[in-house]
Design a protein around this motif. Structure first.
Motif, PDB file in Angstrom:
ATOM      1  N   ASN A 174       0.815  -1.221   0.000  1.00 31.90           N
ATOM      2  CA  ASN A 174       0.000   0.000   0.000  1.00 31.90           C
ATOM      3  C   ASN A 174       0.845   1.267   0.000  1.00 31.90           C
ATOM      4  N   ASP A 175       2.062   1.181   0.507  1.00 30.94           N
ATOM      5  CA  ASP A 175       2.925   2.367   0.514  1.00 30.94           C
ATOM      6  C   ASP A 175       3.283   2.807  -0.905  1.00 30.94           C
ATOM      7  N   PHE A 176       3.160   1.878  -1.843  1.00 34.25           N
ATOM      8  CA  PHE A 176       3.338   2.231  -3.251  1.00 34.25           C
ATOM      9  C   PHE A 176       1.989   2.495  -3.916  1.00 34.25           C
ATOM     10  N   VAL A 177       1.095   1.507  -3.853  1.00 34.63           N
ATOM     11  CA  VAL A 177      -0.172   1.583  -4.588  1.00 34.63           C
ATOM     12  C   VAL A 177      -1.085   2.679  -4.039  1.00 34.63           C
ATOM     13  N   ASN A 178      -1.141   2.814  -2.716  1.00 35.93           N
ATOM     14  CA  ASN A 178      -2.055   3.776  -2.096  1.00 35.93           C
ATOM     15  C   ASN A 178      -1.330   4.949  -1.433  1.00 35.93           C
ATOM     16  N   ASN A 179      -0.153   5.249  -1.952  1.00 33.60           N
ATOM     17  CA  ASN A 179       0.573   6.418  -1.471  1.00 33.60           C
ATOM     18  C   ASN A 179       1.416   6.989  -2.615  1.00 33.60           C
ATOM     19  N   TYR A 180       2.587   6.417  -2.839  1.00 26.26           N
ATOM     20  CA  TYR A 180       3.532   6.984  -3.802  1.00 26.26           C
ATOM     21  C   TYR A 180       2.936   7.113  -5.201  1.00 26.26           C
ATOM     22  N   TYR A 181       2.225   6.052  -5.648  1.00 30.01           N
ATOM     23  CA  TYR A 181       1.661   6.034  -7.004  1.00 30.01           C
ATOM     24  C   TYR A 181       0.149   6.255  -7.022  1.00 30.01           C
ATOM     25  N   LEU A 182      -0.422   6.673  -5.911  1.00 28.00           N
ATOM     26  CA  LEU A 182      -1.875   6.815  -5.848  1.00 28.00           C
ATOM     27  C   LEU A 182      -2.390   7.818  -6.870  1.00 28.00           C
ATOM     28  N   ARG A 240       4.399  12.187  -1.687  1.00 28.54           N
ATOM     29  CA  ARG A 240       5.610  11.387  -1.453  1.00 28.54           C
ATOM     30  C   ARG A 240       6.486  11.307  -2.704  1.00 28.54           C
ATOM     31  N   SER A 241       5.886  11.273  -3.892  1.00 31.73           N
ATOM     32  CA  SER A 241       6.706  11.202  -5.109  1.00 31.73           C
ATOM     33  C   SER A 241       7.391  12.532  -5.396  1.00 31.73           C
ATOM     34  N   ARG A 242       6.802  13.618  -4.905  1.00 29.95           N
ATOM     35  CA  ARG A 242       7.490  14.910  -5.018  1.00 29.95           C
ATOM     36  C   ARG A 242       8.605  15.035  -3.988  1.00 29.95           C
ATOM     37  N   GLU A 243       8.430  14.376  -2.863  1.00 31.55           N
ATOM     38  CA  GLU A 243       9.425  14.447  -1.784  1.00 31.55           C
ATOM     39  C   GLU A 243      10.623  13.543  -2.042  1.00 31.55           C
ATOM     40  N   PHE A 244      10.359  12.344  -2.619  1.00 31.54           N
ATOM     41  CA  PHE A 244      11.399  11.334  -2.788  1.00 31.54           C
ATOM     42  C   PHE A 244      11.448  10.822  -4.220  1.00 31.54           C
ATOM     43  N   ALA A 245      12.649  10.647  -4.761  1.00 34.07           N
ATOM     44  CA  ALA A 245      12.818   9.769  -5.911  1.00 34.07           C
ATOM     45  C   ALA A 245      12.572   8.347  -5.428  1.00 34.07           C
ATOM     46  N   LEU A 246      12.169   7.453  -6.325  1.00 32.48           N
ATOM     47  CA  LEU A 246      11.772   6.104  -5.906  1.00 32.48           C
ATOM     48  C   LEU A 246      12.847   5.387  -5.075  1.00 32.48           C
TER      49      LEU A 246
END
Length: 365
Positions: free
Chosen positions: A168-176, A182-188
């Protein structure tokens, strides 16, 4: 009937009750932490949109009714409990979890959560992982009042623990959404390192709370679930960016588990390669009796991957022919394939040992 006979009767009944508690406390308890892949119904008791409490969820469960499991039937914890020879663990929020039922263990999982507290905020009221650990502390206090402090510690130390986090940290956060916070804050790669550092703290806390046999699943092939095929995949191919996320996360998690085991001086944490377990049948569905590993049994839109599984959704007549139940979750049959690798899988699936080895080894000590 004289008073002495009554006293003897009550005394013998008390001994029998104590004997029952003693035998039950010898059985291996099972604790579950994590997200919707392992939630047995905690979210039924919450005001949240992350729920599986309406048909057709549970269509193949023994009662044929929805239970809060994100499955057509049994989920991974249920099937592991079968192998332990135990009844399924109850959701921690269930009013049925009291008295002798506490000796079986408890399921603290909550659909929608992740490693990070901002994961799943769109689902509103869910049991984030730090709260799950607080509930575990409360559980220990409740159990102690039933069997005593010493027996509680023994039961917790000898218990089997399953924790499933990260997807979920990817599907329902970073890539939501595009350009998420989070994608603006961190590169993958930096985001993955941050997740791992936070997960390490969670696992360390589990150890502090007494867990000594913890199976930790990595993420599955996130880009291959019907939801991502529908939204990001091309011509039925798994979404490359989500697959990249899993390929970065899982090896770092494995290394972290090795580090923690070295720190604690024993094989506390067992790595379960969920990515490979899923990819086996996704890559070759026919070998496992599936007609498809792309289309969900229940849903709508491309690959039945859009929206929720509801009574108005498309529904396949035979769930055993599908590896995915809904847009994200495996069918009971797929869960059984996964748990079979938990039980007997080689080191490429379970490292440093599988569950059958753990059970045999711990039984001999």
């Amino acid at each position: 009937m004289d008073a002495s006979f009554l006293l003897i009767t009550f005394f013998l009944a008390g001994l029998a009750a104590l004997g029952t508690l003693s035998m039950m406390s010898e059985a291996r308890a099972f604790f579950v932490f994590g997200d919707s892949l392992v939630d047995n119904g905690n979210n039924n008791f919450l005001l949240t949109t992350a729920r599986a409490d309406l048909p057709p969820y549970g269509i193949d469960y023994p009662t044929h009714r929805p239970t809060g499991r994100f499955s057509n039937g049994l989920n991974m914890p249920d099937i592991i409990s079968e192998h332990l020879g135990a009844e399924p663990t109850l959701p921690y929020l269930s009013p049925e979890l009291r008295g002798e039922k506490l000796l079986v263990g408890a399921n603290f999982a909550s659909a929608g959560i992740g490693i990070l507290n901002d994961t799943g905020i769109q689902f509103l009221n869910i049991i984030r992982i730090d709260r799950q650990l607080v509930y575990f502390e409360q559980y220990k206090q409740r159990l102690s009042s039933v069997v005593g402090e010493a027996q509680m510690k023994k039961l917790v130390n000898q218990a089997l623990v399953l924790i499933t986090l990260g997807g979920n940290d990817f599907v329902n956060n970073y890539y939501l959404v595009p350009f998420s916070a989070r994608s603006r804050e961190f590169a993958l790669p930096d985001y993955v390192r941050y997740l791992i550092s936070e997960y390490k703290k969670i696992l360390g806390r589990l150890y502090e709370l007494g867990a000594r046999r913890v199976m930790v699943t990595g993420t599955g092939p996130l880009g291959c679930v019907p939801s991502e095929l529908a939204q990001r995949g091309r011509n039925g191919e798994c979404a490359a960016e989500l697959q990249r996320a899993a390929s970065l996360f899982n090896p770092q998690l494995d290394r972290t588990l090795i580090e923690l085991n070295r720190k604690f001086g024993s094989d506390v944490f067992i790595s379960a390669n969920a990515f490979k377990m899923h990819m086996d049948y996704i890559s070759d569905p026919g070998s496992y009796g599936f007609v498809t590993s792309k289309i969900a049994c229940c849903g709508q839109g491309p690959y039945n991957g859009l929206g929720l599984c509801t009574a108005a959704s498309n529904l396949c007549p035979n769930r055993n022919l599908y590896s995915f139940w809904d847009a994200f979750h495996p069918t009971e049959k797929a869960n059984r394939i996964i748990v079979s690798q938990f039980m007997i899988g080689s080191s490429e699936y379970m490292n440093p040992m599988n569950l059958s080895t753990i059970l045999a080894m711990d039984a001999s000590t």
